[in-house]
Design an enzyme around this catalytic site. Structure first.
Site, PDB file in Angstrom:
ATOM      1  N   PHE A 135       0.800  -1.220   0.000  1.00 23.36           N
ATOM      2  CA  PHE A 135       0.000   0.000   0.000  1.00 23.36           C
ATOM      3  C   PHE A 135       0.833   1.270   0.000  1.00 23.36           C
ATOM      4  CE2 PHE A 135       0.578  -0.615   4.640  1.00 23.36           C
ATOM      5  CZ  PHE A 135       0.960   0.669   5.023  1.00 23.36           C
ATOM      6  N   LYS A 194      -1.320  -7.588  -8.680  1.00 25.27           N
ATOM      7  CA  LYS A 194      -2.258  -7.644  -7.557  1.00 25.27           C
ATOM      8  C   LYS A 194      -1.840  -6.546  -6.589  1.00 25.27           C
ATOM      9  CE  LYS A 194      -3.233  -8.520  -3.859  1.00 25.27           C
ATOM     10  NZ  LYS A 194      -3.814  -7.577  -2.808  1.00 25.27           N
ATOM     11  N   GLU A 213      -5.242  -3.699  -1.657  1.00 26.87           N
ATOM     12  CA  GLU A 213      -6.666  -3.354  -1.670  1.00 26.87           C
ATOM     13  C   GLU A 213      -6.936  -2.042  -0.944  1.00 26.87           C
ATOM     14  OE1 GLU A 213      -5.988  -6.020   1.949  1.00 26.87           O
ATOM     15  OE2 GLU A 213      -5.193  -5.752  -0.090  1.00 26.87           O
ATOM     16  N   SER A 223       5.700  -7.092   4.144  1.00 25.40           N
ATOM     17  CA  SER A 223       6.320  -7.376   5.436  1.00 25.40           C
ATOM     18  C   SER A 223       7.108  -8.679   5.387  1.00 25.40           C
ATOM     19  CB  SER A 223       5.249  -7.462   6.519  1.00 25.40           C
ATOM     20  OG  SER A 223       4.438  -8.609   6.324  1.00 25.40           O
ATOM     21  N   CYS A 252       9.632   1.398   3.430  1.00 24.80           N
ATOM     22  CA  CYS A 252      10.545   0.325   3.817  1.00 24.80           C
ATOM     23  C   CYS A 252      11.986   0.823   3.914  1.00 24.80           C
ATOM     24  CB  CYS A 252      10.452  -0.845   2.851  1.00 24.80           C
ATOM     25  SG  CYS A 252      11.061  -0.489   1.190  1.00 24.80           S
ATOM     26  N   GLU A 300       9.579  -3.762  12.862  1.00 27.52           N
ATOM     27  CA  GLU A 300       9.330  -2.714  11.870  1.00 27.52           C
ATOM     28  C   GLU A 300       7.991  -2.066  12.213  1.00 27.52           C
ATOM     29  OE1 GLU A 300       9.423  -2.100   7.053  1.00 27.52           O
ATOM     30  OE2 GLU A 300       8.442  -3.894   7.837  1.00 27.52           O
TER      31      GLU A 300
END
Length: 505
Positions: free
Chosen positions: A158, A182, A185, A235, A290, A390
């Protein structure tokens, strides 16, 4: 538009299959939130197995013709796409800001860094050149060619809904593969805008497809026999699971996981410069990067002046909706994620860290939307959750150590090894650090060392599952496989072919 009941009918974000928007057959959907208001702004279709099968079938059908397409034509499509994205930067960035929440300036930067990868893919005729050895044996030549894999999949996070897809599909498509995206969402609209631009660039139907959704879609793609490769960014726990499942199913896989990026500050560092860098790298995009700096490792006496300088700068950060001019930090992606990030601040205090600045107490945290102020923690140590995990939010921790050796040990012992930075005036110390540190990307007086598009991006240890990094030269290796040809031809003296010069008549 108003519905029969008088409420506002939300737009629906659907799939893109075979060159057109396609509604889902699954009957399932999810909310797309506006992080700046806390309100639902759209519905996104969740793909079922039938939807995934349709996307794969479209990609399979498109592959033979696209693979046979001349490299010059593939490059032409990439050049046209580059022109279209460049001309629609603001429109794409607005979609990102509305659904992710980051400021428009951050979103524009995201589009710019993604565009670099389209530009890299424009050079595909040169990137796919093989090697040739003449006369390896008497009358025998040997050469290598690189050929596309087939249908490949990108599963993206995201936090960069425009950039990370471009990290993947640019090289994948230019190499002759067909691609299924993909996206997350949580902010799906950028994926359809990119699909439309690809079509306008001349990409044939079925070469690029999008399936929206959740784990059902991911599992269907991981298990589909016609999918040849998987690229993932997310992740570490999910990256590990993706890698294990996909490789067990015989798919080439690169799964980029999480990060805990350290910024080592030596006693000789320029403190104002280091403080500026720490604030921008920790709190930009609300820490949902990240490559964000989330842990400062301060050696010796520099810690006191550095923590003061960071705290002073934090008070000047303008936080608010990403579409309002002048704001430098927006909300987090969802209320659930905001609450998760906030829990680390409470936990840090309980574990003995000092909460220097508490983002939960910032005035912005009381307004509508998923806002949280920046937080600064001091005296954190290895073993604390706020240090080990994280957090993926605007929380910066400081660890105090006595020596360079202590700092290096701390960084190298952390299970993640995505990015790191060192701030110092000493060139020898910087060079020693780049030699010693067990991390995939290193910045020297650069806080977020994301490589330019003609190098590849990726970490070490639990930050990467797979052998090849994403985008750049390694992406060409990932999205193709080598084939070596050994050839020998009959002696031309035995042939009836006229090898003389062509005659005019």
């Amino acid at each position: 538009m108003p519905s029969v009941e008088g409420t506002v009918e939300l737009k629906t974000v659907s799939h893109w299959i075979g060159g057109k928007a396609v509604a889902s057959n699954s009957g399932r959907s999810g909310n797309v939130w506006n992080p700046a208001t806390g309100e639902v702004q759209a519905q996104v279709d969740f793909a079922g197995i039938e939807d995934v099968n349709a996307a794969v079938a479209a990609a399979v059908a498109a592959f033979p013709a696209w693979r046979a397409t001349a490299l010059s034509r593939r490059a032409e499509v990439m050049f046209k796409l580059r022109e279209l994205i460049d001309g629609n930067r603001r429109e794409l960035a607005l979609l990102v800001t509305r659904e992710h929440g980051k400021t428009l300036a951050d979103a524009m930067g995201e589009v710019a860094r993604g565009l670099e990868n389209i530009e890299f893919a424009c050079g595909i005729p040169n990137l796919l050149k093989g090697g040739f050895t003449e006369q390896a044996s008497r009358g025998v030549d040997v050469y290598q060619i690189r050929q596309p894999l087939g249908v490949v999949v990108g599963i993206t996070p995201f936090n960069f809904p425009a950039m990370v897809p471009m990290w993947m599909f640019a090289s994948a498509i230019a190499c002759g593969n067909t691609f299924i995206l993909k996206p997350s969402e949580k902010d799906p609209s950028a994926s359809l805008f990119l699909a439309e631009l690809l079509q306008r660039a001349g990409l044939p139907h079925g070469v690029f497809n999008v399936v929206q959704g959740d784990r059902v879609a991911v599992d269907a793609l991981l298990n589909h026999p016609d999918v040849k490769a998987i690229s993932f960014v997310g992740s570490t726990p999910v990256a590990k699971a993706i890698y294990q499942t996909a490789t067990r199913n015989g798919k080439r896989t690169q799964a980029l996981g999480g990060a805990k990026n350290h910024m080592l500050v030596l006693p000789d560092a320029d403190v104002p410069m280091a403080a500026d860098a720490a604030v921008s790298a920790a709190y930009g995009s609300a820490g949902e990067r990240c490559m964000a700096i989330s842990a400062i490792v301060a050696v010796g006496a520099v810690a006191d002046s550095l923590i003061d300088a960071i705290r002073e700068r934090m008070g000047r950060i303008r936080i608010g909706p990403g579409l309002e001019d002048g704001n430098e930090m927006g909300p987090l992606i969802t209320g659930e994620h905001r609450d998760r990030v906030a829990s680390y601040i409470e936990g840090a205090e309980a574990e003995g860290a000092t909460v220097v600045v508490d983002g939960r107490k910032h005035p912005v945290a009381k307004r509508a939307g998923f806002f949280l102020g920046g937080s600064l923690l001091d005296h954190t140590q290895a073993g604390m959750r706020c240090y080990e995990d994280e957090i993926f939010g605007p929380v910066l921790s400081m660890v105090r150590v006595k020596t360079y050796e202590d700092a290096l040990r701390l960084i190298n012992e952390h299970p993640m090894g995505n990015g790191t930075a060192i701030f110092t005036r000493d060139g020898g110390a910087a060079r020693q650090f780049q030699f010693d540190v067990e991390v995939g990307m290193v910045g020297i007086n650069v806080p977020i060392p994301v490589p330019v598009a003609y190098y590849s991006f990726g970490g070490w240890k639990a930050s990467l599952f797979g052998d090849l990094h994403i985008y750049g030269p390694e992406s060409v290796q990932f999205y193709t496989r080598g084939k070596v040809v050994t050839s020998r031809w009959p002696d031309p003296s035995t042939s009836q072919v006229d090898l003389g010069f062509p005659q005019v008549r």
